[in-house]
Design a protein around this motif. Structure first.
Motif, PDB file in Angstrom:
ATOM      1  N   ARG A 561       0.766  -1.105   0.207  1.00 33.96           N
ATOM      2  CA  ARG A 561      -0.166   0.001   0.155  1.00 33.96           C
ATOM      3  C   ARG A 561       0.883   1.375  -0.082  1.00 33.96           C
ATOM      4  NH1 ARG A 561      -2.762   0.027   5.925  1.00 33.96           N
ATOM      5  NH2 ARG A 561      -4.360   1.621   4.808  1.00 33.96           N
ATOM      6  N   GLU A 565      -3.321   4.499   1.895  1.00 30.18           N
ATOM      7  CA  GLU A 565      -4.087   4.109   0.955  1.00 30.18           C
ATOM      8  C   GLU A 565      -5.228   3.187   1.409  1.00 30.18           C
ATOM      9  OE1 GLU A 565      -3.420   2.570  -3.652  1.00 30.18           O
ATOM     10  OE2 GLU A 565      -2.216   1.693  -1.935  1.00 30.18           O
ATOM     11  N   ASP A 569      -8.931   1.356  -2.622  1.00 32.03           N
ATOM     12  CA  ASP A 569      -7.779   2.191  -3.699  1.00 32.03           C
ATOM     13  C   ASP A 569      -6.885   1.029  -4.019  1.00 32.03           C
ATOM     14  OD1 ASP A 569      -9.793   4.229  -3.666  1.00 32.03           O
ATOM     15  OD2 ASP A 569      -8.466   5.259  -2.322  1.00 32.03           O
ATOM     16  N   ASP A 572      -7.924  -1.527  -6.365  1.00 36.17           N
ATOM     17  CA  ASP A 572      -8.148  -1.020  -7.844  1.00 36.17           C
ATOM     18  C   ASP A 572      -6.757  -0.521  -8.376  1.00 36.17           C
ATOM     19  OD1 ASP A 572      -9.960   0.293  -9.965  1.00 36.17           O
ATOM     20  OD2 ASP A 572      -9.096   1.924  -9.157  1.00 36.17           O
ATOM     21  N   ARG A 573      -5.889  -0.091  -7.704  1.00 35.24           N
ATOM     22  CA  ARG A 573      -4.557   0.449  -8.194  1.00 35.24           C
ATOM     23  C   ARG A 573      -3.875  -1.052  -8.844  1.00 35.24           C
ATOM     24  NH1 ARG A 573       0.494   0.522  -6.010  1.00 35.24           N
ATOM     25  NH2 ARG A 573      -0.516   0.390  -3.789  1.00 35.24           N
ATOM     26  N   THR A 574      -3.745  -1.776  -7.882  1.00 32.62           N
ATOM     27  CA  THR A 574      -2.684  -2.970  -7.775  1.00 32.62           C
ATOM     28  C   THR A 574      -3.213  -3.752  -9.055  1.00 32.62           C
ATOM     29  OG1 THR A 574      -2.305  -2.915  -5.512  1.00 32.62           O
ATOM     30  CG2 THR A 574      -1.936  -4.781  -6.928  1.00 32.62           C
TER      31      THR A 574
END
Length: 637
Positions: A561, A565, A569, A572-574
């Motif tokens: 993270r 974070e 989120d 979603d980012r990873t």
């Protein structure tokens, strides 16, 4: 009136429910006939019409036995625009739950109450009592505009919130069915005594705007067939997403000037969460920005959007009948152009908005006019007395003694408002005596932000457990987070017993959607503020495998993270590919730090205490602060 269906649908056979609505004589039959019959349940046709009157026929699935009739009972849902429940109505509902229901009330995710367990023979008495105490169930269900939502928080010194309440009520009035069937069946023809609707609302209902009105009809806005499916509206203010605005068919955002004067509304449309497993043509969808309208045009734009869905929504396939599918099939530009035809002029461009945030407003707060309000958390919306937690008793005592109005929240909680400061101590004493925790910091965060639908045993659509299962599952998730050193972390968890999504799991950071007995489809990556859709990562996760599936994901979250974070989120980012790859190679019990082994470094006592104090203030792990400081040091060399 304009063409009632797009060319692609005119040659297709309408769904069976369309015929039932057409033959109902504006929502009268066969309910009016069958309510007089000495039977335990309604026919399938009557059940469809009964929904418009605010009731679903159910049976207690725990009591099903081969060769025996189902344990039929009715669920009754109230319509409370903006979540408003007058004290007189609350006391009536509390009594009805004991007299005819299962001794509980349930706050819904659309700011109404549900009473479960009513027998058919007691349904009329129940509805009559509700209407006689300033309530209604008309339009709480069915192919119609449902309860209009608005933020429940009573900020009396912020006019935008008061406008949201006002217009939620006015839109509910505008789109309420005009048929007399409700009063004929349940009140023997007596019209209920209710607040006078705003003159602008009445004028808007009668005004013909380029095909929005069906002339010479009992239902000038809906017509004989009402809507293709349910239609959901909310009104909110800039920045406040306590209403899950992206999940609605139609959202209005109040826009004021610097003096707090109402100027107009931003309009979103096309949200909706209901879907079916293994049916890719059904899906959850976020609402899109459509336009801005000045305040004088708000009823006309609502009518234009409703008429577009009424006339062009799919009436042949109920799985494809919501507004979200029309907008998805047409595209925003074509939809906006059709709305403009009904509206009679071009719409104005959408105005810029701040980021939307979620807040629940629990605990004691000032409402801006010298009085107080208190937000009370209700686990999964179930108002009951159980063990040392006597919530039903507490709420009834407060209403009886202080005659306070209530606003139900979209997160299944409850707000008492207009409280005199001198009454705070006595109200708090009642809550303490009944074991009700008020301080939001003392409520387990996973529980505080969670929601679940009723599911088993009453919902006929439920595939597996939800309300009865989520407390235990949240405890297991909390234990797993503690085990992994993530004690301070929490996220939005929502659970439903089927894919219809009544508790809005597709907007959650971690969503459980019933997919088989004791199994769930798992969704990850929604926003903590409910502004982004989650995505499914596994189709069937058995209840017994929840910890083993989530552990590697939580470990990766801890390792990778960025700063503070959120879990949603991060997912979603990873991306799911990286999550699945890590999970496939994960060995339980492996070190959760970024290195393969842990190295120890001694610190002076004064440095350690300063590090600990800073970490607590910033709500960050001490290790993270040390790594950050050392990285900066080495970069400066």
């Amino acid at each position: 009136m304009v063409n009632t269906a797009p060319t692609s649908l005119t040659n297709r056979k309408p769904s069976r429910v369309e015929g039932i609505k057409e033959n109902s004589n504006f929502l009268r039959e066969p309910v009016a006939t069958e309510i007089l019959q000495d039977t335990t349940h309604f026919s399938e046709d009557a059940v469809q019409i009964l929904k418009f009157h605010g009731s679903y026929q159910q049976d207690n699935r725990d009591n099903r036995a081969k060769g025996q009739e189902k344990d039929y009972q009715m669920m009754l849902r109230t319509k409370n625009p903006g979540g408003l429940v007058p004290p007189q109505l609350y006391l009536a509902l509390d009594q009805l739950a004991d007299e005819y229901g299962n001794h509980t009330l349930r706050a819904t995710t659309r700011q109404g109450f549900q009473i479960h367990g009513i027998l058919k023979k007691n349904l009329k008495s129940t509805i009559t009592t509700i209407v006689g105490n300033l309530g209604s169930t008309l339009g709480a269900c069915g192919d119609i505009n449902r309860n209009v939502m608005a933020p429940a928080v009573p900020f009396k010194n912020r006019p935008e919130y008061l406008y949201a309440w006002e217009y939620a009520q006015n839109l509910a009035d505008l789109l309420s069915p005009q048929t007399g069937a409700y009063y004929e069946i349940w009140l023997d023809g007596e019209k209920a005594i209710s607040a006078e609707e705003h003159p602008d609302v009445k004028a808007a209902r009668e005004k013909n705007g380029n095909g929005t009105i069906i002339h010479d009809s009992v239902e000038p806005i809906y017509g004989t067939h009402y809507m293709p499916r349910k239609f959901k509206i909310c009104v909110t203010v800039p920045g406040d997403n306590s209403v899950d605005l992206y999940s609605q068919d139609l959202t209005l955002v109040v826009m004021t000037n610097k003096k707090g004067e109402l100027q107009g509304f931003n309009v979103f449309a096309g949200g909706g969460l209901g879907r079916n497993h293994n049916k890719e043509e059904t899906f959850a969808r976020l609402a899109d920005p459509i336009c801005y309208v000045v305040k004088d045009d708000v009823y006309d734009i609502v009518k234009a959007i409703v008429a577009t869905q009424r006339d062009y929504g799919d009436r042949t396939d109920r799985r494809h009948a919501r507004l979200k599918y029309l907008i998805n099939d047409w595209g925003i530009d074509k939809f906006r152009a059709k709305v403009e035809e009904y509206f009679g002029k071009s719409v104005e461009p959408f105005k810029e908005l701040p980021k939307f945030k979620y807040q629940d407003f629990l605990g004691w707060n000032e409402q801006g006019d010298g009085k107080l309000f208190i937000g009370i958390s209700i686990d999964n919306g179930r108002v009951k007395d159980e063990g040392k937690f006597q919530l039903k008793t507490a709420l009834r005592s407060i209403v009886e003694q202080f005659n306070l109005p209530i606003r139900l929240t979209p997160n299944q909680n409850l707000i008492f408002y207009d409280i005199l400061p001198e009454d705070k101590e006595a109200i708090q004493e009642i809550l303490d005596k009944c074991g009700i925790i008020v301080d939001p910091t003392q409520i387990a965060a996973l529980t505080r932000y969670a929601m679940a639908c009723p599911a088993l045993p009453t919902c006929g659509l439920a595939i597996t457990e939800s309300e009865r299962a989520i407390p235990r599952i949240l405890e297991r998730i909390r234990a797993l987070l503690d085990k992994l050193g993530l004690q301070k972390d929490h996220f939005v968890v929502r659970m439903t017993g089927c894919p219809n999504g009544c508790a809005r799991p597709y907007m959650a950071e971690l969503g459980f959607v019933g997919s088989a007995p004791e199994s769930y489809q798992l969704w990850l990556g929604g926003s903590p503020d409910q502004t982004r859709l989650a995505q499914p990562i596994i189709e069937k996760l058995h209840d017994n495998d929840i910890e083993s599936f989530l552990e590697p994901i939580f470990v990766l979250f801890k390792k990778s993270r960025k700063g503070k974070e959120s879990f949603g989120d991060f997912c979603d980012r990873t991306g799911f590919d990286a999550i699945r790859e890590f999970s496939a190679n994960y060995t339980p019990g492996e070190p959760t730090s970024s290195g393969k082994s842990r190295h120890r470094v001694s610190l002076r006592d004064d440095v350690y205490l300063q590090l600990k104090e800073t970490a607590e203030k910033q709500d960050r792990p001490m290790t993270e602060l040390v790594h950050e400081a050392l990285d900066k040091y080495f970069q400066s060399l």
